[in-house]
Design a protein around this motif. Structure first.
Motif, PDB file in Angstrom:
ATOM      1  N   MET A   1      38.140  55.599  24.862  1.00 52.15           N
ATOM      2  CA  MET A   1      38.475  54.284  25.398  1.00 52.15           C
ATOM      3  C   MET A   1      37.498  53.915  26.505  1.00 52.15           C
ATOM      4  O   MET A   1      37.199  54.720  27.385  1.00 52.15           O
ATOM      5  N   ILE A   2      36.994  52.697  26.462  1.00 47.52           N
ATOM      6  CA  ILE A   2      36.069  52.185  27.467  1.00 47.52           C
ATOM      7  C   ILE A   2      36.792  51.112  28.287  1.00 47.52           C
ATOM      8  O   ILE A   2      37.375  50.188  27.734  1.00 47.52           O
ATOM      9  N   ILE A   3      36.753  51.255  29.608  1.00 49.32           N
ATOM     10  CA  ILE A   3      37.412  50.319  30.507  1.00 49.32           C
ATOM     11  C   ILE A   3      36.356  49.556  31.293  1.00 49.32           C
ATOM     12  O   ILE A   3      35.522  50.159  31.975  1.00 49.32           O
ATOM     13  N   GLY A   4      36.378  48.242  31.194  1.00 54.90           N
ATOM     14  CA  GLY A   4      35.443  47.403  31.927  1.00 54.90           C
ATOM     15  C   GLY A   4      35.981  47.077  33.316  1.00 54.90           C
ATOM     16  O   GLY A   4      37.102  46.593  33.443  1.00 54.90           O
ATOM     17  N   VAL A   5      35.187  47.353  34.354  1.00 59.85           N
ATOM     18  CA  VAL A   5      35.584  47.064  35.743  1.00 59.85           C
ATOM     19  C   VAL A   5      34.382  46.526  36.506  1.00 59.85           C
ATOM     20  O   VAL A   5      33.229  46.707  36.102  1.00 59.85           O
ATOM     21  N   LEU A   6      34.660  45.893  37.633  1.00 60.60           N
ATOM     22  CA  LEU A   6      33.607  45.407  38.504  1.00 60.60           C
ATOM     23  C   LEU A   6      32.880  46.596  39.122  1.00 60.60           C
ATOM     24  O   LEU A   6      33.509  47.524  39.628  1.00 60.60           O
ATOM     25  N   GLY A   7      31.558  46.570  39.074  1.00 56.14           N
ATOM     26  CA  GLY A   7      30.770  47.666  39.610  1.00 56.14           C
ATOM     27  C   GLY A   7      29.971  47.243  40.824  1.00 56.14           C
ATOM     28  O   GLY A   7      30.090  46.112  41.291  1.00 56.14           O
ATOM     29  N   PRO A   8      29.156  48.164  41.361  1.00 57.14           N
ATOM     30  CA  PRO A   8      28.957  49.546  40.899  1.00 57.14           C
ATOM     31  C   PRO A   8      30.113  50.455  41.307  1.00 57.14           C
ATOM     32  O   PRO A   8      31.111  49.976  41.836  1.00 57.14           O
ATOM     33  N   SER A   9      29.966  51.724  41.065  1.00 54.57           N
ATOM     34  CA  SER A   9      31.007  52.698  41.362  1.00 54.57           C
ATOM     35  C   SER A   9      31.460  52.606  42.822  1.00 54.57           C
ATOM     36  O   SER A   9      30.646  52.420  43.723  1.00 54.57           O
TER      37      SER A   9
END
Length: 295
Positions: A1-9
């Protein structure tokens, strides 16, 4: 599963993803990885374009209120909200230098807004620069000692910055609600239209027994006295608790609005189906964003 989030880490979206993975770990059998996106638009695009399976973005903050761009993107894209995560926010002032060195303060606009009084009181002459995320601000702050970032403790550790001050937000009770969403499936609208649909959520009896929140968007294209009152009456007569209602410009003409409504209940419940089916003919448009377990 790939989760898209605001980056960077190191962003608070990153933290929200970690909390969601921890909460849902028993139901996830596949490996989970994060896809860091440049902004909220990129996060939604990654879901719509099948580059990620789910996305996690902030929708409201206890100090600054709603995140307008998220509300707009929920209207523009065919996505389904499947969960929410509440993240306690502790902003810190991070820098390579000392407090006396600071001439520039960087952060995401939401974080800057949440620390408005702090900045005014302690750094009235500092130059304020907005960044795409709090962690991006921390990354930029590594370049010069005169730069400081408003970001999380995690960002300080990741980018090797000094934590000059902690808990600098204007209110101690600072929380952000994040929504977890995926690309919309054809069966998602069938639940409240009284048509059989073997959705994952229907099959999960444990989740169905938990308190749920449902989110919808309504557009009233007939401007008449009492139009909104009639719509809200469908909830009141059924004793359905509204947890949030907010207007956003429709972007058509000045004074024309969409209404974002959250309420307690699941769209698979008969009383909720009945309310939605009675609202539909009174509205120019109704978009059901989904039902999900309430945090």
């Amino acid at each position: 599963m790939i989760i898209g989030v605001l980056g960077p880490s190191g962003t608070y979206s990153d933290k929200a993803a970690s909390l969601w993975i921890e909460k849902e770990c028993n139901s996830i059998s596949r490996d989970v990885s994060l896809k860091y996106c440049g902004d909220f638009i990129d996060t939604f695009d990654s879901i719509v374009n099948n580059e990620a399976d789910i996305g996690i973005v902030p929708v409201e903050n206890s100090i600054e209120g709603s995140v307008g761009v998220t509300l707009d993107l929920l209207m523009e894209h065919e996505v389904q909200i499947i969960g929410e995560v509440i993240v306690p926010i502790e902003h810190c002032l991070l820098s390579k230098g000392k407090i006396g060195d600071i001439r520039v303060i960087l952060s995401h606009p939401q974080a800057l807004g949440q620390c408005r009084q702090f900045i005014k009181s302690h750094f009235p002459h500092a130059e304020i620069r907005t960044t795409g995320s709090t962690s991006h601000a921390a990354k930029l702050a590594t370049e010069f000692e005169e730069m400081a970032a408003i970001a999380s403790r995690e960002s300080a550790s990741k980018y090797r910055l000094n934590v000059l001050l902690c808990n600098i937000q204007d209110c101690n009770n600072n929380h952000t609600r994040f929504i977890v969403f995926r690309k919309k499936h054809e069966a998602d609208d069938l639940v409240w239209k009284n048509i059989d649909a073997n959705t994952t959520e229907q099959a999960d009896k444990t989740k169905l027994s938990l308190p749920h929140r449902t989110s919808i968007i309504v557009y009233l294209d007939r401007d008449r006295p009492g139009a909104l009152y009639d719509l809200l009456g469908e909830f009141a007569t059924r004793k359905i608790n509204l947890t949030r209602i907010e207007s956003r410009p429709s972007k058509r003409i000045l004074g024309d609005y969409l209404f974002y409504i959250d309420f307690a209940g699941n769209i698979s419940d008969t009383i909720i189906k009945d309310a939605l089916n009675n609202i539909l003919p009174k509205a120019g448009m109704m978009k059901v964003l989904g039902s999900y377990v309430m945090m």
